[in-house]
Design a protein around this motif. Structure first.
Motif, PDB file in Angstrom:
ATOM      1  N   MET A  23      68.898  73.603  61.486  1.00 50.86           N
ATOM      2  CA  MET A  23      69.269  74.823  62.159  1.00 50.86           C
ATOM      3  C   MET A  23      69.892  75.787  61.167  1.00 50.86           C
ATOM      4  N   LYS A  24      69.580  77.052  61.304  1.00 52.41           N
ATOM      5  CA  LYS A  24      70.128  78.099  60.446  1.00 52.41           C
ATOM      6  C   LYS A  24      71.393  78.692  61.060  1.00 52.41           C
ATOM      7  N   LEU A  25      72.232  79.267  60.198  1.00 53.55           N
ATOM      8  CA  LEU A  25      73.456  79.917  60.622  1.00 53.55           C
ATOM      9  C   LEU A  25      73.624  81.205  59.833  1.00 53.55           C
ATOM     10  N   SER A  26      73.981  82.275  60.527  1.00 60.34           N
ATOM     11  CA  SER A  26      74.347  83.532  59.881  1.00 60.34           C
ATOM     12  C   SER A  26      75.824  83.760  60.146  1.00 60.34           C
ATOM     13  N   ALA A  27      76.543  84.243  59.130  1.00 64.44           N
ATOM     14  CA  ALA A  27      77.975  84.473  59.268  1.00 64.44           C
ATOM     15  C   ALA A  27      78.364  85.760  58.563  1.00 64.44           C
ATOM     16  N   GLU A  28      79.356  86.417  59.125  1.00 69.98           N
ATOM     17  CA  GLU A  28      79.951  87.593  58.496  1.00 69.98           C
ATOM     18  C   GLU A  28      81.387  87.254  58.161  1.00 69.98           C
ATOM     19  N   ILE A  29      81.802  87.545  56.923  1.00 72.66           N
ATOM     20  CA  ILE A  29      83.118  87.151  56.437  1.00 72.66           C
ATOM     21  C   ILE A  29      83.824  88.376  55.864  1.00 72.66           C
ATOM     22  N   SER A  30      85.075  88.552  56.253  1.00 76.33           N
ATOM     23  CA  SER A  30      85.947  89.541  55.623  1.00 76.33           C
ATOM     24  C   SER A  30      87.184  88.811  55.120  1.00 76.33           C
ATOM     25  N   MET A  31      87.583  89.120  53.886  1.00 78.02           N
ATOM     26  CA  MET A  31      88.758  88.494  53.280  1.00 78.02           C
ATOM     27  C   MET A  31      89.839  89.556  53.112  1.00 78.02           C
ATOM     28  N   TYR A  32      91.052  89.225  53.550  1.00 75.95           N
ATOM     29  CA  TYR A  32      92.194  90.124  53.434  1.00 75.95           C
ATOM     30  C   TYR A  32      93.314  89.409  52.686  1.00 75.95           C
ATOM     31  N   PRO A  33      93.318  89.502  51.340  1.00 76.50           N
ATOM     32  CA  PRO A  33      94.350  88.832  50.552  1.00 76.50           C
ATOM     33  C   PRO A  33      95.709  89.517  50.715  1.00 76.50           C
ATOM     34  N   PHE A  34      96.756  88.724  50.733  1.00 76.00           N
ATOM     35  CA  PHE A  34      98.118  89.253  50.734  1.00 76.00           C
ATOM     36  C   PHE A  34      98.516  89.451  49.273  1.00 76.00           C
ATOM     37  N   ASN A  35      97.920  90.452  48.658  1.00 73.10           N
ATOM     38  CA  ASN A  35      98.061  90.666  47.227  1.00 73.10           C
ATOM     39  C   ASN A  35      97.908  92.161  46.979  1.00 73.10           C
ATOM     40  N   GLU A  36      98.826  92.759  46.205  1.00 75.44           N
ATOM     41  CA  GLU A  36      98.719  94.191  45.924  1.00 75.44           C
ATOM     42  C   GLU A  36      97.392  94.536  45.265  1.00 75.44           C
ATOM     43  N   ASN A  37      96.946  93.698  44.374  1.00 70.06           N
ATOM     44  CA  ASN A  37      95.662  93.894  43.710  1.00 70.06           C
ATOM     45  C   ASN A  37      94.592  93.131  44.496  1.00 70.06           C
ATOM     46  N   TYR A  38      94.314  93.588  45.706  1.00 69.95           N
ATOM     47  CA  TYR A  38      93.462  92.850  46.634  1.00 69.95           C
ATOM     48  C   TYR A  38      91.999  92.780  46.212  1.00 69.95           C
ATOM     49  N   MET A  86      86.950  78.962  50.897  1.00 66.16           N
ATOM     50  CA  MET A  86      88.198  79.467  51.465  1.00 66.16           C
ATOM     51  C   MET A  86      89.375  78.650  50.947  1.00 66.16           C
ATOM     52  N   GLN A  87      89.221  77.338  50.840  1.00 55.95           N
ATOM     53  CA  GLN A  87      90.283  76.507  50.280  1.00 55.95           C
ATOM     54  C   GLN A  87      90.549  76.895  48.825  1.00 55.95           C
ATOM     55  N   ALA A  88      89.493  77.086  48.053  1.00 53.47           N
ATOM     56  CA  ALA A  88      89.656  77.475  46.647  1.00 53.47           C
ATOM     57  C   ALA A  88      90.376  78.819  46.531  1.00 53.47           C
ATOM     58  N   ALA A  89      90.047  79.753  47.408  1.00 51.71           N
ATOM     59  CA  ALA A  89      90.701  81.067  47.386  1.00 51.71           C
ATOM     60  C   ALA A  89      92.188  80.943  47.704  1.00 51.71           C
ATOM     61  N   HIS A  90      92.522  80.140  48.705  1.00 46.90           N
ATOM     62  CA  HIS A  90      93.933  79.954  49.041  1.00 46.90           C
ATOM     63  C   HIS A  90      94.693  79.278  47.895  1.00 46.90           C
ATOM     64  N   GLU A  91      94.051  78.309  47.264  1.00 44.77           N
ATOM     65  CA  GLU A  91      94.704  77.617  46.152  1.00 44.77           C
ATOM     66  C   GLU A  91      94.925  78.548  44.962  1.00 44.77           C
ATOM     67  N   LYS A  92      93.955  79.421  44.682  1.00 45.35           N
ATOM     68  CA  LYS A  92      94.050  80.310  43.518  1.00 45.35           C
ATOM     69  C   LYS A  92      94.908  81.535  43.792  1.00 45.35           C
TER      70      LYS A  92
END
Length: 86
Positions: free
Chosen positions: A1-16, A59-65
């Motif tokens: 089965m296929k999946l389509s997803a839309e993702i927006s990332m909002y970092p809590f970082n001044e240099n977002y 997403m885990q990698a982004a949170h860790e970094k």
């Protein structure tokens, strides 16, 4: 089965923009997943398990970094034409 997803990332970082660009670049390392990005979000499409596994890993990698960030995702079962525009 296929999946389509839309993702927006909002970092809590001044240099977002750096965390967002980093995240998008990492999505490109998955050859079985199609990615399209516009000014507001990134859309991905692929096999259901591949997309969900990729999102969990990246997403885990982004949170860790980069620390705190909000991810807003929308999912639709099936394969959408990500190049479609009107």
């Amino acid at each position: 089965m296929k999946l389509s997803a839309e993702i927006s990332m909002y970092p809590f970082n001044e240099n977002y923009l750096d965390p967002i660009k980093w995240f998008i670049h990492r999505l490109d390392s998955y050859p079985t997943i199609e990615r399209v990005t516009n000014a507001m979000a990134t859309q991905v499409c692929g096999d259901y398990s591949d997309v969900m596994s990729m999102l969990a890993t990246e997403m885990q990698a982004a949170h860790e970094k980069w620390g705190k960030a909000v991810f807003v995702c929308k999912f639709i079962g099936g394969e959408l034409n990500l190049a479609h525009s009107e």
